[in-house]
Design an enzyme around this catalytic site. Structure first.
Site, PDB file in Angstrom:
ATOM      1  N   ILE A 111     107.070  31.611 -82.833  1.00 35.78           N
ATOM      2  CA  ILE A 111     107.892  30.604 -83.478  1.00 35.78           C
ATOM      3  C   ILE A 111     107.389  29.212 -83.117  1.00 35.78           C
ATOM      4  CG2 ILE A 111     109.614  30.661 -81.610  1.00 35.78           C
ATOM      5  CD1 ILE A 111     111.773  30.149 -83.833  1.00 35.78           C
ATOM      6  N   CYS A 112     107.569  28.281 -84.042  1.00 40.89           N
ATOM      7  CA  CYS A 112     107.260  26.870 -83.845  1.00 40.89           C
ATOM      8  C   CYS A 112     105.757  26.688 -83.613  1.00 40.89           C
ATOM      9  CB  CYS A 112     108.111  26.316 -82.711  1.00 40.89           C
ATOM     10  SG  CYS A 112     108.079  24.517 -82.560  1.00 40.89           S
ATOM     11  N   HIS A 113     105.351  26.278 -82.402  1.00 40.76           N
ATOM     12  CA  HIS A 113     103.943  26.106 -82.066  1.00 40.76           C
ATOM     13  C   HIS A 113     103.299  27.413 -81.581  1.00 40.76           C
ATOM     14  CE1 HIS A 113     105.106  21.849 -82.063  1.00 40.76           C
ATOM     15  NE2 HIS A 113     103.827  21.569 -82.204  1.00 40.76           N
ATOM     16  N   SER A 160     108.381  32.201 -87.438  1.00 42.62           N
ATOM     17  CA  SER A 160     109.389  31.252 -87.900  1.00 42.62           C
ATOM     18  C   SER A 160     108.960  29.854 -87.486  1.00 42.62           C
ATOM     19  CB  SER A 160     110.773  31.589 -87.334  1.00 42.62           C
ATOM     20  OG  SER A 160     111.338  32.703 -87.997  1.00 42.62           O
ATOM     21  N   ARG A 161     109.702  28.843 -87.998  1.00 45.81           N
ATOM     22  CA  ARG A 161     109.261  27.456 -87.835  1.00 45.81           C
ATOM     23  C   ARG A 161     109.901  26.710 -86.669  1.00 45.81           C
ATOM     24  NH1 ARG A 161     111.368  25.828 -93.589  1.00 45.81           N
ATOM     25  NH2 ARG A 161     113.118  26.706 -92.453  1.00 45.81           N
TER      26      ARG A 161
END
Length: 183
Positions: A111-113, A160-161
């Site tokens: 997720i994210c980075h 996911s972001r």
């Protein structure tokens, strides 16, 4: 092949790969959710010891160094975001672990980075993924097909972001670990 983890004797075992600078919610929420669903969690990283979130005083304890564990010990890999993935992608043992784990076909969730580690591992060529928009170019340069969506699943990769995507992200990880969900 997925296993059925509906009984306590077959609890899934997840590795959480992180280091200093993790994003608090992106580590703590999946860990808490999956433990409450019956999973065992082992936090791994480049060095044992306490690591701190970049955005507050939350800490995690890295129980094992990446080189001390075997991929065979785990059923899934979770890579939280924050600033930690930028450090992990420079650590050869972490990158190798992520690459080798991804190649097993077992679930990998980032997720994210977090997908930065997979980009550094060279496993995203032709893979559809997401992540925080700031790493879109990095993922595309690694050969990924980037989508700005709350959840993207491509074979064994779950991405996911941002923290707001956590509800669908954790449910996707849970679903990947259960072959016979109860309706």
């Amino acid at each position: 092949m997925q296993k059925n983890y509906n009984t306590l004797s077959n609890r899934p075992h997840l590795a959480v790969l992180t280091t200093d600078g993790f994003q608090d919610m992106e580590a703590i929420v999946p860990i808490g959710y999956l433990v409450n669903k019956g999973a065992d969690i082992t936090v791994i990283g480049p060095k044992k010891g306490r690591v701190k979130a970049y955005n507050n005083d939350f800490e995690l304890i890295i129980e094992n160094e990446v080189g001390e564990v075997s991929i065979d010990e785990f059923d899934a890999l979770l890579i939280p975001g924050g600033k930690a993935p930028a450090v992990l992608k420079e650590d050869e043992s972490s990158v190798n672990f992520a690459r080798d784990f991804f190649m097993t076909g077992k679930p990998v969730a980032a997720i994210c980075h977090g997908p930065q580690v997979l980009a550094a591992a060279g496993v995203l060529l032709g893979v559809t993924t997401t992540g925080v928009s700031k790493i879109k170019n990095e993922l595309e340069n690694a050969g990924a097909n980037y989508k700005d969506e709350e959840l993207v699943i491509d074979d064994n990769l779950i991405t996911s972001r941002v923290p707001e995507d956590l509800p669908v992200f954790v449910k996707a990880i849970e679903k990947a670990l259960i072959t016979n969900p109860v309706d």
